[in-house]
Design a protein around this motif. Structure first.
Motif, mmCIF file in Angstrom:
data_model
loop_
_atom_site.group_PDB
_atom_site.id
_atom_site.type_symbol
_atom_site.label_atom_id
_atom_site.label_comp_id
_atom_site.label_asym_id
_atom_site.label_seq_id
_atom_site.Cartn_x
_atom_site.Cartn_y
_atom_site.Cartn_z
ATOM 1 N N LYS A 14 0.802 -1.219 0.000
ATOM 2 C CA LYS A 14 0.000 0.000 0.000
ATOM 3 C C LYS A 14 0.837 1.272 0.000
ATOM 4 N N PHE A 15 1.932 1.299 0.750
ATOM 5 C CA PHE A 15 2.718 2.522 0.849
ATOM 6 C C PHE A 15 3.275 2.988 -0.488
ATOM 7 N N PRO A 16 3.863 2.116 -1.302
ATOM 8 C CA PRO A 16 4.345 2.608 -2.606
ATOM 9 C C PRO A 16 3.222 3.180 -3.471
ATOM 10 N N THR A 17 2.028 2.616 -3.369
ATOM 11 C CA THR A 17 0.903 3.133 -4.150
ATOM 12 C C THR A 17 0.511 4.523 -3.659
ATOM 13 N N THR A 22 1.388 10.731 -5.327
ATOM 14 C CA THR A 22 1.829 12.121 -5.173
ATOM 15 C C THR A 22 2.916 12.499 -6.169
ATOM 16 N N MET A 23 3.403 11.543 -6.960
ATOM 17 C CA MET A 23 4.503 11.798 -7.894
ATOM 18 C C MET A 23 3.987 12.263 -9.258
ATOM 19 N N VAL A 27 5.234 9.796 -18.453
ATOM 20 C CA VAL A 27 6.402 9.442 -19.252
ATOM 21 C C VAL A 27 6.433 10.327 -20.490
ATOM 22 N N THR A 28 5.282 10.533 -21.068
ATOM 23 C CA THR A 28 5.101 11.456 -22.189
ATOM 24 C C THR A 28 3.924 12.350 -21.813
ATOM 25 N N PRO A 29 3.672 13.407 -22.574
ATOM 26 C CA PRO A 29 2.543 14.285 -22.220
ATOM 27 C C PRO A 29 1.180 13.569 -22.206
ATOM 28 N N TRP A 30 1.052 12.448 -22.899
ATOM 29 C CA TRP A 30 -0.237 11.767 -22.963
ATOM 30 C C TRP A 30 -0.254 10.408 -22.257
ATOM 31 N N PHE A 31 0.861 9.975 -21.675
ATOM 32 C CA PHE A 31 0.902 8.667 -21.014
ATOM 33 C C PHE A 31 1.359 8.815 -19.564
ATOM 34 N N GLU A 32 0.478 8.417 -18.647
ATOM 35 C CA GLU A 32 0.783 8.467 -17.224
ATOM 36 C C GLU A 32 0.837 7.038 -16.675
ATOM 37 N N ILE A 33 1.898 6.715 -15.939
ATOM 38 C CA ILE A 33 2.016 5.391 -15.331
ATOM 39 C C ILE A 33 1.035 5.329 -14.160
ATOM 40 N N PRO A 34 0.166 4.327 -14.087
ATOM 41 C CA PRO A 34 -0.768 4.225 -12.964
ATOM 42 C C PRO A 34 -0.018 4.015 -11.646
ATOM 43 N N ALA A 35 -0.506 4.630 -10.589
ATOM 44 C CA ALA A 35 0.163 4.543 -9.288
ATOM 45 C C ALA A 35 0.227 3.103 -8.781
#
Length: 109
Positions: A14-17, A22-23, A27-35
């Motif tokens: 849970k903690f890393p998620t 908050t980060m 990676v690109t303007p249209w692609f966000e890595i899911p928490a």
């Protein structure tokens, strides 16, 4: 014992998620890595390290030490403790810098 195991399991899942939420995860303007996928990075890193250790590092060291497992068990434990200590020192430095940048009004817990 079961309580301790579930506490440790909850902490590492849970903690890393919560921290990743908050980060800036773009990676690109249209692609966000899911928490929630940040836990996957831990699993992938561990899998790659175990493969590298077992298939490459141990045979390489075994050739020079003439030991079937590469190093003596106490030597491996000492190396592991040294790496863990260095990791904790780096974590403390990074957390201190992060808290200094956050300022007094930000929640740091």
């Amino acid at each position: 014992m079961v309580y301790g195991h579930s506490y440790i399991h909850d902490h590492y899942t849970k903690f890393p998620t919560l921290q990743a939420k908050t980060m800036k995860r773009y990676v690109t303007p249209w692609f966000e890595i899911p928490a929630a996928s940040f836990s996957l990075f831990l699993i992938l890193t561990l899998t790659l390290w175990v493969t590298f250790y077992h298939c490459i590092l141990v045979p390489f060291v075994a050739k020079y030490t003439h030991q079937p497992r590469g190093l003596y068990p106490k030597t491996r434990m000492g190396i592991g403790l040294a790496i863990s200590t260095m990791g904790m020192v780096v974590s403390a430095i990074v957390e201190t810098k992060r808290r200094d940048l956050a300022g007094p009004k930000q929640v740091t817990c």
